[in-house]
Scaffold this active site. Structure first.
Site: not given
Length: 482
Positions: A83, A165-166, A171, A174
């Protein structure tokens, strides 16, 4: 009025490790008010789908706690499955179920997205009805390139900037899509072939983006040596599963391939299955003839459902109904102790009296259970009377009549609870000694029911325009309280 309820269906990129799946399950189920309805994990897709319902605030909290677990336990850099995926928590949709609008779910999506971006440092894209840009309405468009592709794009391509978020992919966890949508059904059809190319051809023919069926997303996969047409049915009222199945079956037949089975991933609204059966039988009013539905309607809400209503913002059910329920539970415990006594050789001398107590306890249990609902109905009549125009001369009479009725109901509860409070120690003295603690619980519950019911009598009578109208009821209530 039932308490507001939303469905949340988080998808996690884990379908193989039982320990991680259990940790996700516990994170969701331990939030008060949450009901975890279904968990489905697929090793080939390396993905799991959790389905739960909850009041809005609890749904957001449960989703966040599960995302915390996924962030800590799932590493996308080492993940491989059939998937497509871009995050440890890949997608979190909110769906309105009861007493909640789509706009409410959009707000919930925004609340969760902001918290995830801030506390978990995961880039979050809003999708579906919560999307802030048209190109982010469809999940496949956001997830294009998957984890590896987004790892390169986020932070370097402004079009890939997250909503929260950033501007840097996490890392290991995801990125995540959080949104609001109508009910979606994940539906797979398996073909009697190992040729995944056939599944891909059929998927292309039936999906909306290629000019096929409306509200259908489709892809082709190979699962355990079998070709699979994997679909998301975005609106089953537009394109029901029966229509999709017929289309896939026809396309497969044209390629000299048979359909072996189909499956639902997660849950499906019952109308989709009923509709398929009704269509096959040419029975348009099938829903009106369902035995189980009639039984559910006659039995009323489940205990969990009733408690959710009690905890809700509506004034009914309220304290009077809760008092009657406490009395019902007390009577049930008395009946239980009687049954644990009757037929036992050690208590043969007490059997006759135990049978008498059992008969009365069961009668009181039925009466108190009826009063649970009657108290709510009585309060509703009071509310209706207060809605008369103030200048209407009939208003005062209507309010007084409704208040007297609303006082008579808890008074009936008090009478029944007083009898149960007497029966509990009676069976406790002669009954099965191993259940003596149950009789003490029954007595305390009955006394709580009595006290609560009497308080409701007092409150309702205090609202009368002429206190003398309720004097006899109040005098009886005070006698019962002694």
């Amino acid at each position: 009025m039932s308490a507001p309820l939303v469905e949340c269906v988080p998808n996690f990129s884990e379908g193989r490790d039982p320990a991680v799946l259990d940790a996700l399950r516990q994170a969701i189920a331990h939030v008060p008010g949450v009901k975890l309805l279904d968990v489905q994990a697929d090793a080939s897709h390396h993905r799991s789908v959790f389905t739960f319902v909850a009041p809005p605030a609890a749904a957001v909290e449960a989703a966040f706690r599960a995302m915390q677990v996924a962030t800590a336990r799932i590493d996308l850099s080492k993940h491989h499955g059939e998937h497509p995926r871009m995050g440890a928590t890949d997608v979190v949709p909110f769906v309105p179920v009861r007493g909640v609008t789509m706009d409410d779910c959009v707000q919930l999506a925004g609340q969760l997205a902001e918290r995830v971006g801030r506390e978990l440092t995961i880039p979050v894209f809003l999708y579906g009805r919560a999307a802030t840009r048209p190109e982010r309405e469809r999940l496949p468009d956001i997830r294009k390139g998957e984890f590896e592709g987004l790892r390169e794009r986020i932070g370097s391509d402004a079009a890939a900037d997250p909503d929260f978020g950033p501007k840097k992919i996490h890392p290991t966890a995801g990125a995540t899509a959080i949104g609001a949508r109508p009910f979606l059904v994940a539906y797979n059809i398996y073909l009697d072939s190992a040729d995944v190319g056939i599944a891909k051809e059929i998927a292309k023919r039936i999906r909306t983006s290629s000019g096929g069926l409306p509200a259908v997303q489709a892809s082709g996969f190979e699962v355990s040596g079998q070709a699979q047409v994997s679909m998301n049915l975005l609106d089953i009222d537009v394109t029901p599963p029966a229509v999709v199945f017929a289309a896939v079956e026809a396309e497969a037949k044209a390629r000299e391939v048979a359909v072996t089975k189909s499956e639902v991933v997660g849950l499906i609204p019952e109308r989709a299955i009923l509709g398929a059966g009704a269509g096959l039988l040419k029975l348009p009013d099938a829903a009106d003839h369902l035995l189980e539905a009639k039984i559910r309607a006659a039995e009323g809400p489940s205990l969990d459902g009733w408690i959710e209503e009690l905890a809700g913002a509506a004034p009914v059910p309220g304290g009077g109904s809760a008092a009657a329920l406490a009395g019902t539970l007390a009577a049930a415990l008395v009946a239980m102790v009687c049954r644990l006594t009757i037929g036992r050789k050690a208590y043969a001398a007490a059997e006759g009296r135990a049978r008498e107590i059992l008969a009365e306890a069961e009668s009181l249990r039925a009466e108190l259970r009826r009063l649970v609902d009657e108290d709510a109905a009585a309060y509703s009549r009071v509310s209706a009377a207060y809605k008369f125009p103030k200048e209407d001369p009939a208003r005062t009479r209507a309010v007084d009549a409704a208040l007297l009725g609303a006082a008579e109901t808890p008074l009936a509860t008090a009478r029944a609870a007083a009898r149960v409070a007497a029966l509990a120690p009676a069976i406790g003295e002669i009954g099965n000694k191993n259940a003596r603690s149950d009789t003490k619980v029954a007595e305390q519950l009955a006394r709580a029911a009595l006290a609560g019911a009497i308080e409701n009598v007092r409150v309702n009578l205090a609202g009368l325009s002429e206190p003398a109208q309720g004097r006899k009821l109040l005098e009886e209530a005070e006698r019962l309280s002694r």
